[in-house]
Design an enzyme around this catalytic site. Sequence first.
Site, PDB file in Angstrom:
ATOM      1  N   ARG A  11       0.820  -1.220   0.000  1.00 24.79           N
ATOM      2  CA  ARG A  11       0.000   0.000   0.000  1.00 24.79           C
ATOM      3  C   ARG A  11       0.851   1.266   0.000  1.00 24.79           C
ATOM      4  O   ARG A  11       0.333   2.363  -0.144  1.00 24.79           O
ATOM      5  CB  ARG A  11      -0.922   0.003   1.224  1.00 24.79           C
ATOM      6  CG  ARG A  11      -1.922  -1.153   1.176  1.00 24.79           C
ATOM      7  CD  ARG A  11      -2.902  -1.085   2.294  1.00 24.79           C
ATOM      8  NE  ARG A  11      -3.730   0.105   2.136  1.00 24.79           N
ATOM      9  CZ  ARG A  11      -4.545   0.563   3.067  1.00 24.79           C
ATOM     10  NH1 ARG A  11      -4.643  -0.043   4.216  1.00 24.79           N
ATOM     11  NH2 ARG A  11      -5.263   1.645   2.845  1.00 24.79           N
ATOM     12  N   CYS A  12       2.160   1.104   0.141  1.00 22.85           N
ATOM     13  CA  CYS A  12       3.069   2.254   0.223  1.00 22.85           C
ATOM     14  C   CYS A  12       3.702   2.532  -1.137  1.00 22.85           C
ATOM     15  O   CYS A  12       4.301   1.648  -1.757  1.00 22.85           O
ATOM     16  CB  CYS A  12       4.160   1.953   1.256  1.00 22.85           C
ATOM     17  SG  CYS A  12       5.499   3.142   1.275  1.00 22.85           S
ATOM     18  N   LYS A  13       3.570   3.770  -1.592  1.00 21.07           N
ATOM     19  CA  LYS A  13       4.112   4.153  -2.902  1.00 21.07           C
ATOM     20  C   LYS A  13       5.624   3.962  -2.971  1.00 21.07           C
ATOM     21  O   LYS A  13       6.148   3.415  -3.952  1.00 21.07           O
ATOM     22  CB  LYS A  13       3.742   5.605  -3.196  1.00 21.07           C
ATOM     23  CG  LYS A  13       4.214   6.073  -4.558  1.00 21.07           C
ATOM     24  CD  LYS A  13       3.829   7.515  -4.812  1.00 21.07           C
ATOM     25  CE  LYS A  13       4.335   7.924  -6.182  1.00 21.07           C
ATOM     26  NZ  LYS A  13       4.309   9.359  -6.374  1.00 21.07           N
TER      27      LYS A  13
END
Length: 115
Positions: A11-13
């Site tokens: 979920r982390c860019k």
Amino acid sequence: MSEYTIYHNPRCKKSRETLKLLEDKGVNYDVVQYLKEVPTKDELKKILAKLNVKPFNLVRKEEKKYKEEYKNLDLNDEEWIEVMHQNPKLIQRPVVVKGNKAIIGRPPENVNELF
């Protein structure tokens, strides 16, 4: 076993960008989704040794949970390791490990030091 391990949060860019960087380099890597496969305290200690940082430096200080529960606490290294083990969302991401060296992929280009 692969040459690289990435402690990844999909979920982390920044974590996704670092994973793409590994893919683009064509290296063999293992993915540890550390929110699902929470590192043990011993694993955290090994990662910290490879990063050559104190536990507090691996804590995500921008997280709401940190600000609400831990910001003003004076914890020792063992206590910070316990906090990260109990709250893996507080672990900086991504972390890429190669052999006895590790890098925090913030920004993702930091990982280039491992190639």
